[in-house]
Design an enzyme around this catalytic site. Sequence first.
Site, short mmCIF file in Angstrom:
data_model
loop_
_atom_site.label_atom_id
_atom_site.label_comp_id
_atom_site.label_asym_id
_atom_site.label_seq_id
_atom_site.Cartn_x
_atom_site.Cartn_y
_atom_site.Cartn_z
CG ASP A 307 27.54 13.21 4.22
OD1 ASP A 307 27.26 12.46 3.64
OD2 ASP A 307 26.43 13.60 5.20
CD GLU A 348 32.53 28.29 -6.42
OE1 GLU A 348 32.72 28.41 -7.72
OE2 GLU A 348 31.66 27.35 -5.92
CG PHE A 375 26.27 32.77 -11.66
CD1 PHE A 375 26.72 32.35 -12.73
CD2 PHE A 375 24.06 32.08 -11.14
CE1 PHE A 375 26.50 31.08 -12.63
CE2 PHE A 375 24.20 30.87 -11.92
CZ PHE A 375 25.75 30.31 -12.58
CB ALA A 377 19.51 30.65 -13.24
NE ARG A 380 23.97 26.82 -17.87
CZ ARG A 380 24.55 25.97 -18.62
NH1 ARG A 380 25.14 25.50 -17.71
NH2 ARG A 380 24.97 25.44 -20.22
CG MET A 381 28.35 32.47 -18.48
SD MET A 381 29.30 32.95 -20.19
CE MET A 381 27.87 34.45 -20.93
CE LYS A 393 33.94 34.04 -11.90
NZ LYS A 393 34.24 35.29 -11.25
CG ASP A 516 23.27 17.87 7.75
OD1 ASP A 516 22.96 17.54 6.97
OD2 ASP A 516 23.87 18.86 8.08
CG ASP A 520 21.63 13.44 5.63
OD1 ASP A 520 21.30 12.71 4.80
OD2 ASP A 520 21.91 14.78 5.99
#
Lengths: 680, 570
Positions: A307, A348, A375, A377, A380-381, A393, A516, A520
């Site tokens: 992964d 980030e 932020f 949705a 989206r800033m 941003k 995990d 999977d």
Amino acid sequence: MSTPTATHNRLSLEPALVRRATGDSFRKLNPRTLARNPVMFIVEVVTVLAAFFWLKDLRQNSTATNAFAGVTVAWLAVTVLFANFAEAVAEGRGKAQADALRRTRADTMARVRREGSVLDVPSASLRVGDVCEVGPGDIIPGDGEIIEGIATVDESAITGESAPVIRESGGDRSAVTGGTRVLSDFIVVRITSNPGETFLDRMIALVEGASRQKTPNEIALDILLAGLTIVFVFVIVTLQPLATYSHATQSMVVLVALFVCLIPTTIGALLSAIGIAGMDRLVQRNVLATSGRAVEAAGDCSTLLLDKTGTITFGNRRAVDLIPVGGADVSALAEAALWSSMSDETPEGRSIVELVHGTYFMSDALPGEANLIPFSAHTRMSGVDVAGRQIRKGAGTAVAAWTESLGVSTPLDLAGVIESISLDGGTPLVVADATRVLGVVHLKDVVKPGMRERFAQLRTMGIRTVMITGDNPLTARAIATEAGVDDFLAEATPEDKMDLIRREQGGGRLVAMTGDGTNDAPALAQADVGVAMNSGTQAAKEAGNMVDLDSDPTKLIDIVEIGKQLLITRGSLTTFSITNDIAKFFAIVPAMFVTQFPALRALNVMHLASPHSAILSAVIFNALIIVALIPLALRGVHFRAAGAQAILRRNLLIYGLGGAVMPFVGIKLIDLLVTALGVH
Amino acid sequence: MSGNDVLQFLVLVAALAVAVPFMGSYMARVYSGSVSRLDRVFRPVENLLYRVSGVDSQSEQSWRSYATSLLGFSGASVLLLYGIQRLQGLLPLNPGHTGALSSPLAWNTAVSFVTNTNWQNYSGESAMSLLTQMAGLTVQNFLSAAVGIGVAVALIRGLTRSRTGTLGSFWVDLVRGTVRVLIPIAVLAALVLAANGVIQNLSAPHVVQTVAGAHQSLPGGAIASQEAIKDLGTNGGGPFNANSAHPFENPNGFTNLFEIWLLLLIPFSLAWTFGVMSGRRRQGAAVLTAMTLLWAGSALTAMALEAHGNPLLGAGVTQHASATVVGGNMTGKEVRFGAAPSALFNTSATATSTGSVDSMGDSYTALGGGVLLVNMMFGEVSPGGVGSGLYGMLILALLSVFIAGLMVGRTPEYLGKKIQAAEMKLVAIYILLVPLFVLVATAIAISIPSVRASLLNHGAHGLSEMVYAFTSTSNNNGSAFAGLNGNTMFLNTALGLCMLFGRFALIVAALAIAGSLGRKAAVPDSAGTLPTDTPLFATLLIGVTVIVVGLTYFPVVTLGPIVEHLITHA
């Protein structure tokens, strides 16, 4: 309490361990136990036979012959004990760990919801499907899944890792293990395994070697060793008529001595120790394999599915560069990026602050009251309103839409910058204020240091690495190139992963992967080596054939290396054992017949003192070599990533040629000692 | 060794080096059923044979079915050959008026020729009619060779095919091998031999008066044709008791070298065939290298030993080469060949399971005779019999891969096929069964006083004679050391059983391995795969052959040739 996974110095044989193993060596003389090991079993049988003939002849033969026969029989018995000791030492390490684990399995009381009320029952009476309540400070009574709540759990009893982990209902972090302790909050757990079958129980059984079964390769090797043993039975049984024809009838003790020296006792004695030690090496690294078969398969793997996130990259995107656009000043961009990230607690955001601090040496004092825009949705800033400026941003399209709605035109070079960052595998984050677009923050997935070298090593071993990622093909390609993997699967769904495994297996390759999540599980089950993360779901842990207690996916590479080392050790000692025979022949066969044919002295290339000392020295060498090789069997043969041709040449030289030459020296030295002591 | 001896060896190697690639590729095409320009000649013959015997040339067989056909066919061949020998007095083409063979001798001989052993407890010129020689023994010389090659090809198919239950058709392999490989080359070889002095007629024995005035009976017969397949098919059963030492079978130095070339041709070429059919020529080259080095090592050793002379001959015998003396240990050897070329013939014949001789092994030096013995003890793999040499060597390759392959950190595989418990069981049986027969049979025989009476010599040399007989028959070589009278009830039966089991138990094991490997999928090669096409692997293969197989015989070789050598040199 020492944690079961605490690493200890591998080669120090603690006195307690040796004491215990010595006792076990004698217990293992029980023919029913020893029958599992055909080579050593037959050594025991013929030793008893030789002892019988020695006792029978005690009155007839000369004192010197009796003494020689007695000492030889004793050393034959020691050979069996040494073999038992090798196995006992290997098991002993596991037993010590199992004892530590058992202490954590102390019986606890569980609060079970039954028929509308909550009852206190011993944890040993829990059954699959029972629903228990666990509060702060409580020990979780059994393996289960959280159906309500969220809690911090101390799993150090299992993992040795002291930092608590978060477990919550739903999602991929819902599994809890019996014997671990809830530190805070309250959870409701549905029990998923019966007492005696829990993870802890299985772990105890595994490290103890109780459920140890022979692996396919061990079985095949056993067949070869048994075959060689059988043929040497006939070599020896038929030797007596030939000896009688040659007027040199041999004593039973001498025939048994030759037999034991010729059959592959070295590898026969060490085979199970090598297997146990291989599993043990995994446990040392906090990986539990449910079977030795899986460890063997790991050595055979030719494709690793890794992964991207967490294995190849750190998993957090980090800011690595600031690129101004539309003629903006880089310091203006840095200032805006810094201010908009000051109260952004995401990795980030923090990485942007670090970048600006580190590269542009800007003070982080805000010029006044700041109004944080989280932020959403919808837009989206994210951003900040400070000192009359609106700083935002976000993704390129979102920010462009916002600036255009304010009547600000988009700089012409923006699209080019965004594209070049994307091509490089990065994520562009556009920064703007209400008057203009300032520039782009280059966020990048950072490849862990040293990965490129490890993948190169894997390539020399003939192992292909495939990176699995949800990223788009463009980003995936860039990271794949940077990390040096052989191939990648972008925008991967669980089905894609499954298809890839099937495709590789269809071509005859063995596949190893980590996983995990519940989704999977099918792929983990399909893969030849499926390593489930301990932090993962119960379904994933059930599907895989190994569990990594540290939940470190990078360890897959270690697992493959351990598997290879196990097989190399087994092969090297087999080769060594077989090539040893040459020297033993030269020691014993001339000694047997030199009285009848004095010319055979010419074959006594080692110039051994007498026929008796020659035979005895070979027998003693044969026994001592087992003990001498125990550390190697436990530690494993030195392994270095290289191509098969190079590894073969090296090991053939050391264990093939060395195995042919070394006993000549060893037997000679023992002969000198035996002669000096006059024990023969 | 003289310069001439070395030159003969080098000429032989060069002639083989030229022929092997051509012959190997040709056989690969034959057994792959490739279209060929020769189809116009061979196809009608094959089709006729298929029609007559009701064989569907398109259908393939599983390993069990292949083995059943093979055993059924060989069983029928034994019965037929037994019948011919017992009834030869009543049958035509019997100019010498020879009568029926005794039952134990006929059984021994029938088994001997069907198993490609050609152990001969009879004297060809006096015991066999021309019909028995031609329709009985020579036919089996072709068929037993074709059977052997078929098994080797089936094993190649098992190794190279993936996930299949079929290994080809026994009947098609038998027909193709006989019609396209053995008969055409045998015809050419017979012409070469006849042109160089080997007789070819159907005459009754001529009685001539010798210079000394005595009467001598000179036998006739279709010798060149029998000689060709005797060597080409690594059979070794000569029409005359003296075998290739007889001037009618092997008249001069050229025919001697030609016969050696002929008996090495197919066994070496099959290694090349393996490379072509597997699509990996270097794999074939590795096997070929191992075979060549084992053969060359034993040939040069025996040549040097025999050229050096025999201390037993005493001071009165000149063993140094000179203008008038051939030189070397010439007892039991023909002056027209010389000591070293004779040793080259006998080592090649014992290394190929041919078992023909142009000199008497019994009068070799102790170690020279030991070399002949050890060649067979390795299990006839250097290069071994037609077919049996290759499948023996491939099975040793499986063993080598298993022992050493783990050392590269993967479970063992050969040509991508995993070697697991099922194969290991069969490999162990294949490799250990024959040493077991040899040792047990020798031990029993040497313990029975009446059997010991069959020995010419006593002491170490007598032991060599006895162990040689059982080694030769169990490994389907057929050469006799001489010095042991094998025509007794006990030895006829015991040696016959050794030949039967030594041949067919191993063939069934080899086919079972082929079947098991054929069902597996091949793992693709990678840098982590044990390379089996390198000089290192060829060395490993030799090491495993010498150590694993050789060591089981070490005590008996010590008590036989080695003790004898040390005593004579003491």
